[in-house]
Write an enzyme that holds these catalytic residues in place. Sequence first.
Site, short mmCIF file in Angstrom:
data_model
loop_
_atom_site.label_atom_id
_atom_site.label_comp_id
_atom_site.label_asym_id
_atom_site.label_seq_id
_atom_site.Cartn_x
_atom_site.Cartn_y
_atom_site.Cartn_z
N GLU A 4 46.26 38.82 55.75
CA GLU A 4 45.73 37.51 56.15
C GLU A 4 46.77 36.41 55.97
O GLU A 4 46.92 35.52 56.81
CB GLU A 4 44.52 37.14 55.28
CG GLU A 4 43.33 38.05 55.46
CD GLU A 4 43.31 39.19 54.44
OE1 GLU A 4 44.37 39.80 54.19
OE2 GLU A 4 42.22 39.47 53.92
N CYS A 52 40.66 38.67 49.92
CA CYS A 52 40.73 38.49 48.46
C CYS A 52 40.68 37.00 48.12
O CYS A 52 40.82 36.12 48.98
CB CYS A 52 42.00 39.13 47.91
SG CYS A 52 43.50 38.16 48.14
N ASN A 91 49.71 43.82 55.79
CA ASN A 91 50.10 43.71 54.38
C ASN A 91 51.51 44.26 54.19
O ASN A 91 51.94 45.21 54.86
CB ASN A 91 49.09 44.37 53.44
CG ASN A 91 48.67 45.77 53.80
OD1 ASN A 91 48.76 46.19 54.95
ND2 ASN A 91 48.19 46.50 52.83
N CYS A 149 43.71 34.85 49.19
CA CYS A 149 43.74 34.58 50.63
C CYS A 149 42.67 33.56 51.02
O CYS A 149 42.91 32.72 51.89
CB CYS A 149 43.54 35.87 51.42
SG CYS A 149 45.01 36.91 51.39
N CYS A 152 49.21 39.91 51.35
CA CYS A 152 48.10 40.43 52.16
C CYS A 152 48.31 40.10 53.64
O CYS A 152 48.98 39.12 54.00
CB CYS A 152 46.78 39.82 51.72
SG CYS A 152 46.25 40.29 50.06
N1 THU Z 1 44.95 43.68 51.22
C1 THU Z 1 45.08 42.89 52.34
O1 THU Z 1 46.13 42.87 52.98
N2 THU Z 1 44.02 42.15 52.71
C2 THU Z 1 42.78 42.24 52.16
O2 THU Z 1 41.86 41.56 52.60
C3 THU Z 1 42.55 43.15 51.04
C4 THU Z 1 43.78 43.68 50.39
C5 THU Z 1 46.05 44.59 50.87
C6 THU Z 1 46.79 44.28 49.62
C7 THU Z 1 47.35 45.66 49.28
O3 THU Z 1 48.53 45.88 50.02
C8 THU Z 1 46.30 46.63 49.78
O4 THU Z 1 45.51 45.89 50.70
C9 THU Z 1 45.41 47.19 48.69
O5 THU Z 1 44.84 46.19 47.95
#
Ligand code: THU
Length: 133
Positions: free
Chosen positions: A56, A87, A43, A90, A54
Amino acid sequence: MEATDPLVERARSVRARAYAPYSGFPVGAAIEADDGAIFEGCNVENASYGLTICAERVALATGVAAGRTRFRKLALVTGGAEPVAPCGACRQVLAEFAPDLEIVSAASVATRRWRLAELLPAPFRRDKGEGAG
Ligand code: THU
């Protein structure tokens, strides 16, 4: 004790490079293309919060930029006890390329598995709408 999954280990190692100073929630992702090539993502947060990308989506876009459009498996690694599911944003982006992607998500205690089709059974598809003929 489950055998170590190499895709999960790739996600675990890239998690160390996450840029998550605002949430304090680093995430690592690794996606495997149909030909076996693996692409990593973490992320990447932003001071404006809403522009955060994110892990992903970073992994998927890295694979697409390397010429892959077919993927078979995604691994996610997070902290905390319970694994997270991708999320909603994604899920939609992943469904563009792999509507039934296998997903494995590992946290510090538990691991969970899903198919993308169960997490997002009805993705938006432009070709299912008006003008699809
Ligand atoms: N986040 C991801 O990178 N992937 C996920 O599946 C859940 C959320 C990140 C977004 C943000 O930088 C942090 O996690 C908190 O939400």
